[in-house]
Write a protein that holds these residues in place. Structure first.
Motif, PDB file in Angstrom:
ATOM      1  N   ASN A   2       0.828  -1.207   0.000  1.00  0.00           N
ATOM      2  CA  ASN A   2       0.000   0.000   0.000  1.00  0.00           C
ATOM      3  C   ASN A   2       0.857   1.249   0.000  1.00  0.00           C
ATOM      4  OD1 ASN A   2      -2.208  -1.643   0.151  1.00  0.00           O
ATOM      5  ND2 ASN A   2      -2.523  -1.363   2.347  1.00  0.00           N
ATOM      6  N   PRO A   4       1.725   5.010   1.145  1.00  0.00           N
ATOM      7  CA  PRO A   4       1.472   5.693   2.422  1.00  0.00           C
ATOM      8  C   PRO A   4       0.349   6.714   2.279  1.00  0.00           C
ATOM      9  CG  PRO A   4       3.552   6.415   1.457  1.00  0.00           C
ATOM     10  CD  PRO A   4       3.038   5.301   0.609  1.00  0.00           C
ATOM     11  N   ARG A   5      -0.427   6.836   3.328  1.00  0.00           N
ATOM     12  CA  ARG A   5      -1.524   7.802   3.321  1.00  0.00           C
ATOM     13  C   ARG A   5      -0.955   9.217   3.308  1.00  0.00           C
ATOM     14  NH1 ARG A   5      -6.138   6.521   7.405  1.00  0.00           N
ATOM     15  NH2 ARG A   5      -7.500   6.252   5.626  1.00  0.00           N
ATOM     16  N   LYS A   7      -0.347  12.973   4.324  1.00  0.00           N
ATOM     17  CA  LYS A   7      -0.393  13.682   5.603  1.00  0.00           C
ATOM     18  C   LYS A   7      -1.130  14.999   5.399  1.00  0.00           C
ATOM     19  CE  LYS A   7       2.473  10.675   7.357  1.00  0.00           C
ATOM     20  NZ  LYS A   7       2.016   9.360   7.266  1.00  0.00           N
ATOM     21  N   ARG A   8      -2.207  15.195   6.120  1.00  0.00           N
ATOM     22  CA  ARG A   8      -3.031  16.389   5.976  1.00  0.00           C
ATOM     23  C   ARG A   8      -2.560  17.479   6.932  1.00  0.00           C
ATOM     24  NH1 ARG A   8      -6.946  15.509   2.603  1.00  0.00           N
ATOM     25  NH2 ARG A   8      -7.624  13.381   2.182  1.00  0.00           N
ATOM     26  N   ASN A  98       4.373  15.030   1.760  1.00  0.00           N
ATOM     27  CA  ASN A  98       3.709  14.200   0.747  1.00  0.00           C
ATOM     28  C   ASN A  98       4.480  14.297  -0.565  1.00  0.00           C
ATOM     29  OD1 ASN A  98       1.454  13.600   2.501  1.00  0.00           O
ATOM     30  ND2 ASN A  98       0.743  15.679   2.089  1.00  0.00           N
TER      31      ASN A  98
END
Length: 153
Positions: A2, A4-5, A7-8, A98
């Motif tokens: 997956n 990586p998500r 980062k917000r 990101n």
């Protein structure tokens, strides 16, 4: 595997403001292996211990003079990080946190929730910082005056 998500910025700002003294924003941005994230709770715990010493021994306890500002300065530093995160441009945010996303991608954008975190951090961080400085200097000067009285007698 997956990806990586992303980062917000808004999440990071609120985590720095609400959970910064526990290192939550560092864990969010850098993972559970971040050393600074694990070190941040130490001055927080020392400051809380200083508050407990004041409760038990009163304001004349010299150790509390040193320990309480540890908590105040940690909270103020985390509020400053909230402001830095919230005011960072989307291009800089996405380049730093990101790197696989476009410079104008949504996770780096500033929303009203981000601005609310910055305003709250500015108000609360400045208040805690000024209170910590005032407490430290007041206790220090009271101690100096008492020492001067003892010398003059």
């Amino acid at each position: 595997m997956n990806a990586p998500r992303p980062k917000r910025k808004t999440w990071a700002a609120w985590l720095a403001f609400l959970g910064g003294p526990l290192g939550l924003h560092r864990f969010y941005l850098h993972g559970m292996g971040d050393l600074l994230g694990w070190l941040l709770p130490i001055p927080t715990a020392l400051g809380l211990y200083g508050i407990e010493r004041v409760r038990l021994h009163g304001l004349d306890d010299p150790w509390s003079w040193v320990l309480i500002p540890c908590l105040g300065f940690t909270i103020a530093a985390c509020a400053l990080m909230t402001i830095v995160y919230g005011l960072m441009t989307p291009e800089k945010w996405n380049a730093r946190h990101n790197p696989g996303l476009a410079p104008e991608a949504a996770p780096g954008r500033t929303s009203w929730f981000t601005i609310a975190a910055v305003v709250a951090a500015l108000f609360f961080g400045a208040t805690v910082l000024m209170a910590s400085i005032a407490f430290s200097f007041q206790r220090y000067f009271e101690h100096q005056i008492e020492a001067g009285r003892q010398i003059s007698q």
